[in-house]
Design a protein around this motif. Structure first.
Motif, short mmCIF file in Angstrom:
data_model
loop_
_atom_site.label_atom_id
_atom_site.label_comp_id
_atom_site.label_asym_id
_atom_site.label_seq_id
_atom_site.Cartn_x
_atom_site.Cartn_y
_atom_site.Cartn_z
N GLU A 67 5.69 -2.51 42.52
CA GLU A 67 4.92 -1.70 41.57
C GLU A 67 5.78 -0.64 40.88
O GLU A 67 5.28 0.42 40.48
N SER A 68 7.05 -0.91 40.68
CA SER A 68 7.94 0.09 40.07
C SER A 68 7.53 0.44 38.64
O SER A 68 7.67 1.59 38.21
N ASP A 69 6.98 -0.53 37.90
CA ASP A 69 6.53 -0.23 36.53
C ASP A 69 5.34 0.72 36.54
O ASP A 69 5.28 1.67 35.74
N LEU A 70 4.40 0.50 37.45
CA LEU A 70 3.26 1.41 37.58
C LEU A 70 3.74 2.79 38.00
O LEU A 70 3.29 3.81 37.46
N ALA A 71 4.66 2.84 38.96
CA ALA A 71 5.20 4.13 39.40
C ALA A 71 5.86 4.87 38.24
O ALA A 71 5.66 6.08 38.08
N ALA A 72 6.63 4.17 37.42
CA ALA A 72 7.29 4.81 36.28
C ALA A 72 6.28 5.32 35.27
O ALA A 72 6.43 6.43 34.72
N LEU A 73 5.23 4.54 35.02
CA LEU A 73 4.18 4.96 34.08
C LEU A 73 3.48 6.22 34.57
O LEU A 73 3.31 7.18 33.83
N ARG A 74 3.09 6.23 35.84
CA ARG A 74 2.38 7.40 36.38
C ARG A 74 3.32 8.59 36.56
O ARG A 74 2.89 9.74 36.43
#
Length: 191
Positions: free
Chosen positions: A48-55
């Motif tokens: 979930e690195s993309d979600l983490a970067a977005l948040r």
């Protein structure tokens, strides 16, 4: 800035702070991530690195958005992370104006080995209770793929009704569902 855990009988919903989100976006290992958040982070979170970067971008730009951002879902008896949930923004974002100007969008993910145990419903109700009772949010939106039958059924049983659909660039067809103000107290058992 920190945000208190939201607790249910079985779950702990812990806000993911900027340090944890940054480490997640950077691909740190599970031991480091677990130490940062004080939970046993699931290997599924590593994808979930993309979600983490977005948040991370959200909470860095607007630190007051932290309580509304993504939270780790963990079993209270073991601190094992079993998914994540939260809101897509603070209440009343511009993108929800066509559907419900005073609403907030809720989302949740339960990792496969923990599904079909009522944990998604427990999470959904906990988030709505916190936002409605403690923050005064009157209405809630969720978007879901029509192929996600379990989530469609959960949202319908909670009182959400379909009000629109759209094509998401990544996920394809999504239904937009609304839990309207009169239905919120009924869901929470506070009529």
């Amino acid at each position: 800035m920190t945000s208190p855990d939201i607790l249910t009988p079985r779950l702990r919903l812990r806000a993911m702070g900027a340090d944890f989100l940054a480490a997640s976006a950077d691909g740190c290992d599970i031991d480091e991530l677990s130490a940062l958040i004080g939970l046993n982070v699931a290997t599924a979170w590593l994808r979930e690195s993309d979600l983490a970067a977005l948040r991370l971008q959200d909470v860095t730009t607007d630190p007051a958005s932290l309580p509304w951002s993504v939270r780790a879902l963990a079993l209270r008896d073991s601190d094992e992370m079993i998914g994540h949930a939260g809101f897509h923004s603070r209440p009343a974002p511009d993108y929800l104006a066509p559907y419900a100007a005073d609403a907030v969008e809720v989302g949740y993910t339960i990792y496969p080995c923990h599904r079909r145990q009522g944990l998604a419903r427990e999470t959904l109700v906990a988030l709505i209770r916190w936002a409605h009772v403690e923050q005064g949010v009157p209405r809630f939106v969720a978007s879901v793929s029509p192929d996600n039958l379990a989530s469609c059924a959960l949202l319908a049983s909670a009182g959400f009704r379909r009000i629109a659909s759209f094509i998401d660039e990544i996920d394809g067809l999504e239904y937009v569902l609304l839990l309207d103000a009169p239905d919120v107290p009924r869901l929470l058992g506070i009529e």
